[in-house]
Motif scaffolding. Structure first.
Motif, PDB file in Angstrom:
ATOM      1  N   GLU A 153      -0.104   1.606   1.684  1.00  0.00           N
ATOM      2  CA  GLU A 153       0.739   2.379   2.583  1.00  0.00           C
ATOM      3  C   GLU A 153       0.575   1.920   4.025  1.00  0.00           C
ATOM      4  O   GLU A 153      -0.439   1.330   4.410  1.00  0.00           O
ATOM      5  CB  GLU A 153       0.444   3.866   2.478  1.00  0.00           C
ATOM      6  N   SER A 178       5.589   7.531   6.956  1.00  0.00           N
ATOM      7  CA  SER A 178       4.699   6.773   6.091  1.00  0.00           C
ATOM      8  C   SER A 178       5.466   6.206   4.902  1.00  0.00           C
ATOM      9  O   SER A 178       6.331   6.880   4.323  1.00  0.00           O
ATOM     10  CB  SER A 178       3.556   7.671   5.594  1.00  0.00           C
ATOM     11  N   TYR A 179       5.130   4.969   4.564  1.00  0.00           N
ATOM     12  CA  TYR A 179       5.706   4.296   3.391  1.00  0.00           C
ATOM     13  C   TYR A 179       4.585   4.004   2.406  1.00  0.00           C
ATOM     14  O   TYR A 179       3.560   3.414   2.771  1.00  0.00           O
ATOM     15  CB  TYR A 179       6.405   3.004   3.801  1.00  0.00           C
ATOM     16  N   ARG A 180       4.766   4.421   1.127  1.00  0.00           N
ATOM     17  CA  ARG A 180       3.743   4.205   0.096  1.00  0.00           C
ATOM     18  C   ARG A 180       4.358   3.511  -1.112  1.00  0.00           C
ATOM     19  O   ARG A 180       5.514   3.740  -1.457  1.00  0.00           O
ATOM     20  CB  ARG A 180       3.121   5.531  -0.349  1.00  0.00           C
ATOM     21  N   GLN A 181       3.520   2.703  -1.760  1.00  0.00           N
ATOM     22  CA  GLN A 181       3.963   1.982  -2.952  1.00  0.00           C
ATOM     23  C   GLN A 181       2.826   1.940  -3.969  1.00  0.00           C
ATOM     24  O   GLN A 181       1.675   1.668  -3.620  1.00  0.00           O
ATOM     25  CB  GLN A 181       4.410   0.563  -2.608  1.00  0.00           C
ATOM     26  N   MET A 198       7.849   3.897  -5.368  1.00  0.00           N
ATOM     27  CA  MET A 198       7.934   3.842  -3.913  1.00  0.00           C
ATOM     28  C   MET A 198       8.232   5.243  -3.377  1.00  0.00           C
ATOM     29  O   MET A 198       8.994   6.004  -3.982  1.00  0.00           O
ATOM     30  CB  MET A 198       9.036   2.871  -3.483  1.00  0.00           C
ATOM     31  N   GLN A 199       7.646   5.552  -2.216  1.00  0.00           N
ATOM     32  CA  GLN A 199       7.859   6.866  -1.610  1.00  0.00           C
ATOM     33  C   GLN A 199       7.815   6.748  -0.090  1.00  0.00           C
ATOM     34  O   GLN A 199       6.945   6.081   0.477  1.00  0.00           O
ATOM     35  CB  GLN A 199       6.783   7.858  -2.089  1.00  0.00           C
ATOM     36  N   MET A 200       8.760   7.409   0.580  1.00  0.00           N
ATOM     37  CA  MET A 200       8.756   7.516   2.041  1.00  0.00           C
ATOM     38  C   MET A 200       8.531   8.977   2.403  1.00  0.00           C
ATOM     39  O   MET A 200       9.210   9.862   1.869  1.00  0.00           O
ATOM     40  CB  MET A 200      10.074   7.004   2.633  1.00  0.00           C
TER      41      MET A 200
END
Length: 318
Positions: A153, A178-181, A198-200
């Motif tokens: 992230e 925040s960007y998470r993968q 993937m999640q923002m």
């Protein structure tokens, strides 16, 4: 007989004359003529400086300083050592009137440390704003967590800091993106499964900030609220049948994530300067990463995944 009486009277008058002259004013005696004065020591003038106490010499300039230094009690060494210029005293002298020298020394040492901390940390400002950038990894654990690897992230946003109690306790709040993968890979009886997630998020951490020492080391404790802005997933299944024939299947958005994350925040940081800070942050989420009621993949159904997010942050204050 008459001659003897006359001689005795002459001697008596001569002696009386000498006694009167001895009581008269002569040069260097320190006396002055005063007809109204009767008795020995009449008209003696003493030096004015000897009759004036040290406390009343406010109008004598530097002369009063010398008298005060001579007449000060020997125990008040802090007051004697103080300097007085133009009728004004130093703050050290005023403090020594009430406390002893050791207390005065401790007082000024603590003040110097506070001033040093204020210069280094920049706490003279009541409220500070800045920007913060971070990057790190997420560890996944829980029920059916096998196959999930490290998540990555990165994020950035605004940060604000408000001192609450002196220079040790404060409040820090952030608004960041925040960007998470995440990735998933696992062998199954019929083949092999892979997934990308993937999640923002929009993150709002609120923390109490405590400074451990004057050098800038601090710790934050609080809660984090994560609001999902967008999310996507891709699931790929590789199926091998009895004839060793390989079939591939691909599904999109069959692993939805939850819309709200709630977790605890522990932050260990250091103020490099009054405008630059670095921190190591841990966020433990209390809720499932996936929306369990909306999972369509049979091999992942029933999963309860919890994340421990670890990030390294850099903050710049203006």
């Amino acid at each position: 007989m008459n001659f003897a009486k006359l001689s005795f009277i002459s001697v008596f008058l001569f002696a009386l004359t000498l006694n009167v002259n001895a009581q008269g004013v002569f040069e260097g005696s320190g006396e002055e003529n005063d007809d109204s004065c009767v008795g020995d020591g009449c008209g003696v003038v003493f030096p004015a400086q000897e009759n004036i106490p040290a406390q009343s010499n406010e109008n004598f300039g530097e002369q009063s300083t010398e008298v005060a230094e001579v007449t000060a009690p020997s125990g008040d060494s802090a007051a004697v050592d103080s300097t007085e210029k133009n009728g004004t005293k130093s703050s050290m002298t005023e403090y020594a009137d009430d406390e002893d020298e050791d207390d005065a020394r401790d007082y000024y040492v603590s003040e110097s440390a506070s001033e040093y901390a204020a210069r280094k940390e920049g706490f003279t400002k009541l409220l500070q704003f800045g920007v913060r950038a971070e990057g790190g990894v997420s560890f996944i654990f829980g029920k059916k967590a096998d196959g999930w690897g490290l998540g990555y992230e990165a994020g950035a946003g605004l940060v604000g800091r408000l001192p609450i109690y002196r220079r040790t306790l404060g409040l820090q709040m952030e608004f960041s993106f925040s960007y998470r993968q995440f990735s998933y890979e696992k062998d199954v009886s019929y083949g092999h499964n892979e997934a990308d997630l993937m999640q923002m998020q929009f993150k709002i951490p609120v923390m109490l900030q405590y400074f451990i020492d004057d050098d800038g080391l601090y710790v934050n404790l609080g809660v984090n609220l994560g609001l999902k802005m967008a999310g996507e997933s891709t699931f790929r299944a590789t199926i091998v049948d009895n004839d060793d024939k390989v079939n591939k299947d691909k599904h999109s958005n069959t692993l939805p994530t939850v819309g709200v994350d709630v977790g605890a925040v522990v932050d260990l940081g250091y103020m490099v300067t009054s405008w630059l800070a670095v921190d190591l942050r841990f966020i433990q989420n209390f809720n499932n990463l996936l929306d369990g009621n909306s999972i369509f993949e049979s091999t992942i159904m029933g999963s309860k995944l919890y994340t421990l997010r670890t990030t390294l942050g850099l903050s710049l204050y203006i």
